[in-house]
Design an enzyme around this catalytic site. Structure first.
Site, PDB file in Angstrom:
ATOM      1  N   ARG A 101      39.473  40.152  37.841  1.00  0.00           N
ATOM      2  CA  ARG A 101      38.661  40.578  36.534  1.00  0.00           C
ATOM      3  C   ARG A 101      39.649  40.227  35.459  1.00  0.00           C
ATOM      4  O   ARG A 101      40.918  40.991  35.505  1.00  0.00           O
ATOM      5  CB  ARG A 101      38.517  42.102  36.578  1.00  0.00           C
ATOM      6  CG  ARG A 101      37.633  42.542  35.491  1.00  0.00           C
ATOM      7  CD  ARG A 101      37.209  43.920  35.725  1.00  0.00           C
ATOM      8  NE  ARG A 101      35.660  43.451  36.053  1.00  0.00           N
ATOM      9  CZ  ARG A 101      34.964  44.422  36.326  1.00  0.00           C
ATOM     10  NH1 ARG A 101      35.130  45.729  35.573  1.00  0.00           N
ATOM     11  NH2 ARG A 101      33.570  44.368  36.793  1.00  0.00           N
ATOM     12  N   ASP A 224      22.634  45.870  28.833  1.00  0.00           N
ATOM     13  CA  ASP A 224      23.861  46.299  29.262  1.00  0.00           C
ATOM     14  C   ASP A 224      24.673  47.102  27.771  1.00  0.00           C
ATOM     15  O   ASP A 224      23.928  47.076  26.881  1.00  0.00           O
ATOM     16  CB  ASP A 224      24.781  44.973  29.248  1.00  0.00           C
ATOM     17  CG  ASP A 224      26.292  45.092  29.846  1.00  0.00           C
ATOM     18  OD1 ASP A 224      26.455  46.255  30.358  1.00  0.00           O
ATOM     19  OD2 ASP A 224      26.959  44.170  29.748  1.00  0.00           O
ATOM     20  N   ARG A 292      26.127  44.984  45.071  1.00  0.00           N
ATOM     21  CA  ARG A 292      27.252  44.105  44.964  1.00  0.00           C
ATOM     22  C   ARG A 292      27.940  44.070  46.375  1.00  0.00           C
ATOM     23  O   ARG A 292      28.735  42.889  46.290  1.00  0.00           O
ATOM     24  CB  ARG A 292      28.210  45.149  44.061  1.00  0.00           C
ATOM     25  CG  ARG A 292      27.597  45.377  42.627  1.00  0.00           C
ATOM     26  CD  ARG A 292      27.838  44.135  41.862  1.00  0.00           C
ATOM     27  NE  ARG A 292      29.074  43.362  41.644  1.00  0.00           N
ATOM     28  CZ  ARG A 292      30.044  43.637  40.954  1.00  0.00           C
ATOM     29  NH1 ARG A 292      29.781  44.860  39.706  1.00  0.00           N
ATOM     30  NH2 ARG A 292      31.326  43.226  40.694  1.00  0.00           N
TER      31      ARG A 292
HETATM   32  N1  NVA Z   1      29.445  43.777  29.700  1.00  0.00           N
HETATM   33  C1  NVA Z   1      30.262  44.962  30.181  1.00  0.00           C
HETATM   34  C2  NVA Z   1      29.934  44.638  31.684  1.00  0.00           C
HETATM   35  C3  NVA Z   1      30.897  45.914  32.456  1.00  0.00           C
HETATM   36  C4  NVA Z   1      30.556  45.572  34.032  1.00  0.00           C
HETATM   37  C5  NVA Z   1      31.739  44.617  30.154  1.00  0.00           C
HETATM   38  O1  NVA Z   1      32.329  43.627  29.922  1.00  0.00           O
HETATM   39  O2  NVA Z   1      32.521  45.516  29.615  1.00  0.00           O
HETATM   40  N1   CP Z   2      29.124  46.412  36.907  1.00  0.00           N
HETATM   41  C1   CP Z   2      30.336  46.236  37.236  1.00  0.00           C
HETATM   42  O1   CP Z   2      30.873  45.306  37.329  1.00  0.00           O
HETATM   43  O2   CP Z   2      30.981  47.674  37.264  1.00  0.00           O
HETATM   44  P1   CP Z   2      32.542  48.080  37.303  1.00  0.00           P
HETATM   45  O3   CP Z   2      32.906  47.689  35.828  1.00  0.00           O
HETATM   46  O4   CP Z   2      32.554  49.435  37.471  1.00  0.00           O
HETATM   47  O5   CP Z   2      33.296  47.228  38.404  1.00  0.00           O
END
Ligand code: NVA
Ligand code: CP
Length: 307
Positions: A101, A224, A292
């Site tokens: 991530r 979102d 997930r």
């Molecule tokens: N668009 C959000 C998704 C979180 C899972 C972000 O990038 O913070």
């Molecule tokens: N939806 C999602 O990716 O959640 P987290 O940020 O908690 O991993």
């Protein structure tokens, strides 16, 4: 050849289908497949916060017989101190796959180029393909065949989630509507890639500025956060700009009577969605969060089979 999942259209329609079928099988029989038995280790690296992604990968890797190694960039050499390619060369000799991530999509591309083990994008500034596999599984469970369904997204159309809905849903042969102010429309190159994919799958993508038009007759309604990770400094401006794109009970009434509501979470009730919608009878967000686990296990099984 080593395959990676860096963006949603890295998978063809039939590959996406195969992974979703595997996810259904693994949801029915959670300990059916053990490709990581040994145990082999999977590195799961976080440059940004996470609850769902962290837990579902850790649990899923263990379910598959492996050991998750959760790494926070804050206390590793990655992130300014060592390049993604060099990190990949070190990890590939010890782990079966790398899940990351991060912020820039380019970092993921460098990581994938430098390694012979699968690299999985666990969210970047541009895409969140793991979330989309879970979302498609959830939609399939509640609505059946994906091809031909209409999904309407409301809010930040240039966010990672909106881009992933566009690419993954068009790959599945769905019709995607993105409702946002013009200045928050999806990136042009993402729309062109989706249009090309749509020619093969019969899907489509259409941009709207009027949320009511986008909601009319939709099968799936989605939103979102208005303030994605990394965008905190723009918070006030975003709350002002996106205020008209909240998913309300009135908006839900314009969609099909049996429409479902999904949200990747975490959610800001009262901002992008009314509490009555996300906590109401049309919301399937808890199924979505559980999925997930099943979807990512299926993805790992599938990627490890491609080697
Ligand atoms: N668009 C959000 C998704 C979180 C899972 C972000 O990038 O913070
Ligand atoms: N939806 C999602 O990716 O959640 P987290 O940020 O908690 O991993």
């Amino acid at each position: 050849m080593t395959r990676h999942l860096l963006r949603d259209d890295d998978l063809s329609q039939s590959e996406q289908d195969e992974i979703l079928d595997l996810a259904v099988a693994l949801k029915k029989d959670r300990w059916k497949l053990k490709p990581l038995e040994g145990p082999q280790t999977v590195a799961v690296i976080f440059d940004k916060s996470s609850t769902r992604t962290r837990v579902s990968f850790a649990v899923g890797i263990a379910d598959l017989g492996g050991t998750p190694l959760i790494i926070s960039t804050a206390n590793s050499q990655l992130g300014g101190k060592e390049t993604p390619a060099d990190t990949a060369r070190v990890l590939e000799r010890q782990v079966a796959a790398i899940v990351w991530r991060t912020y820039a999509q380019a970092g993921l591309e460098q990581m994938a180029e430098g390694t012979r083990v699968p690299v999985i994008n666990a969210l970047s500034d541009d895409f969140h393909p793991c979330q989309l596999l879970a979302d498609l599984l959830t939609i399939k469970e509640h609505k059946g065949d994906l091809a031909g369904l209409t999904l309407a997204f409301f809010g930040d159309g240039k966010s990672n989630m909106a881009h992933s809905y566009v690419l993954a849903c068009v790959t599945a042969g769905m019709h995607v509507r993105v409702a946002s102010p013009e200045t928050y429309a999806p990136r042009d190159d993402v729309i062109s890639d989706a249009d090309r994919r749509a020619e093969q799958t019969g899907g489509s993508v259409t941009l709207y500025t009027d949320p009511n038009e986008a909601a009319a007759g939709a099968d799936v309604v989605v939103t979102d956060t208005w303030v994605s990770m990394g965008k905190e400094e723009e918070k006030l401006e975003r709350l002002r700009d996106l205020g008209g794109y909240k998913v309300t009970r009135d908006l839900m009434r314009l969609a099909k009577d049996d429409a479902i509501f999904i949200h990747c979470l975490p959610a800001d009730r009262g901002y992008e969605v009314e509490a009555e919608v996300i906590d109401g009878p049309q919301s399937v967000v808890w199924d979505e969060a559980e999925n997930r686990l099943h979807a990512q296990k299926a993805l790992l099984v599938w990627l490890l089979r491609q080697d």
